[in-house]
Design an enzyme around this catalytic site. Structure first.
Site, PDB file in Angstrom:
ATOM      1  N   ARG A 104       0.840  -1.213   0.000  1.00  0.00           N
ATOM      2  CA  ARG A 104       0.000   0.000   0.000  1.00  0.00           C
ATOM      3  C   ARG A 104       0.869   1.255   0.000  1.00  0.00           C
ATOM      4  NH1 ARG A 104      -4.519  -2.634   4.116  1.00  0.00           N
ATOM      5  NH2 ARG A 104      -5.956  -3.237   2.453  1.00  0.00           N
ATOM      6  N   HIS A 164      -0.366  -4.337  12.896  1.00  0.00           N
ATOM      7  CA  HIS A 164      -1.228  -4.145  11.724  1.00  0.00           C
ATOM      8  C   HIS A 164      -2.440  -3.325  12.173  1.00  0.00           C
ATOM      9  CE1 HIS A 164      -2.723  -4.953   7.790  1.00  0.00           C
ATOM     10  NE2 HIS A 164      -3.662  -5.805   8.137  1.00  0.00           N
TER      11      HIS A 164
END
Ligand code: APR
Length: 311
Positions: free
Chosen positions: A155, A179
């Site tokens: 990303r 995360h």
């Protein structure tokens, strides 16, 4: 990618599980895929749909759907996607109470039916559940890995590519830590064809890329009402390729820590050498003071969730 004659099982035939099976079938590097789901008919139907596409993919991977954990037998790697995804307004940590018993059940069955396997945990909160899966398995820590930072780093790469106009193929970016919102994108360890980011981007651009990387998953949830799954599936296939084809890739993964970065009794996103033996080495980065503070803050956040689950 080369063909290696191995069986990969995917537990959870939802969005991530089905997308992973589809990409894996297309890559054609394993012999057989077992898609295992809870709702009778769904894994079988999904597997059949993918099987019909295989001739068009120029692939000869076999794929079957099952409702029964006995299908885990002879798996080289088991990918665990069983569990619930986020809805708008939820953090990944909010999933702990729901997903912890699911991981418990799945890991008990992996241990029973596939005692030689490697496990890749996807279900969130992934850092906490990877640690929990490792503890529940009783196996060596190299055999249990979680997905987070391959996805977060991809990303970040896509955001850098968008901002600079450079090809994502030229860009490497690194994200470590939990995360969640506290993840630690590392611009100092990111490059465009070996050239440092500050040659292309202002300080403000980099701050914005860090913010957008942290929010990337939530942005998808807010827009479409549930989690993304395409980039997750592509990240899982990257990790599977590293193990099945013994690539010795450096991938940032959720690994169980035993003193690395002065942390233990938890799992967290760190760069690791991934190959035929799973997590073969954890790389300890020479972090500066600011990066260390952010990483330890993220570790503390993950540990807090871990303690909430009484793991
Ligand atoms: N055993 C097997 N499958 C199960 C079990 C179980 N005990 N419990 C739930 N499942 C299955 C559900 O039936 C469903 O098919 O897990 C699947 C989850 O699919 P989705 O709801 O589509 O969720 P998905 O988007 O695939 O995400 C799965 O991955 O990225 C993470 O946060 C995400 O935790 C979530 C997980």
């Amino acid at each position: 990618m080369t063909k290696n004659g191995n069986k990969i099982s995917i537990v959870g035939a939802g969005q991530v599980g089905q997308a992973t099976a589809q990409m894996l079938a297309r890559e054609n590097f394993c012999n057989e895929i077992a898609l295992i789901g809870r709702k009778e008919g769904v894994p079988q139907g999904a597997a059949l749909d993918i099987r019909h596409a295989i001739p068009l993919y120029d692939s000869d991977t076999a794929i079957y759907g099952y409702h029964d954990y006995a299908a885990l037998c002879d798996s080289h790697v088991v990918v665990v996607t069983a569990g619930y995804p986020r809805k708008p307004g939820m953090s990944r940590a909010d999933l702990l109470d729901t997903n912890k018993p699911i991981i418990e059940e799945v890991v008990a069955n992996i241990v029973k039916y596939a005692p030689q396997a490697f496990i890749i945990v996807i279900t969130n909160p992934v850092d906490v559940l990877t640690y929990y899966a490792w503890r529940a398995s009783g196996w060596d820590r190299n055999r249990i890995i979680g997905l987070s930072c391959v996805l977060d780093s991809a990303r970040m790469v896509s955001l850098i590519a968008h901002k600079t106009g450079c090809s994502p193929k030229e860009i490497s970016a690194l994200v470590i830590g939990g995360h969640g919102d506290s993840m630690v994108p590392l611009p100092r360890f990111s490059r465009i064809n070996g050239i440092p980011l500050d040659v292309f981007l202002t300080k403000q651009d980099v701050v914005e890329i860090i913010r957008a990387t942290r929010q990337a998953g939530s942005e998808i949830v807010a827009l479409k009402g549930t989690s993304g799954y395409v980039a997750a599936a592509a990240s899982i296939v990257t990790m599977l390729d590293a193990i099945i084809n013994n690539r010795n890739h450096i991938l940032p993964c959720v690994a169980v820590l035993a003193g690395e970065y002065a942390l233990e009794n938890m799992a967290l996103g760190v760069p690791a050498l991934i190959g035929g033996e799973g997590v073969q080495k954890i790389i300890e980065l020479p972090l500066n003071e600011e990066e260390t503070t952010a990483f330890l803050r993220s570790a503390a956040e993950v540990r807090e969730i871990l303690q909430c689950g009484n793991v």
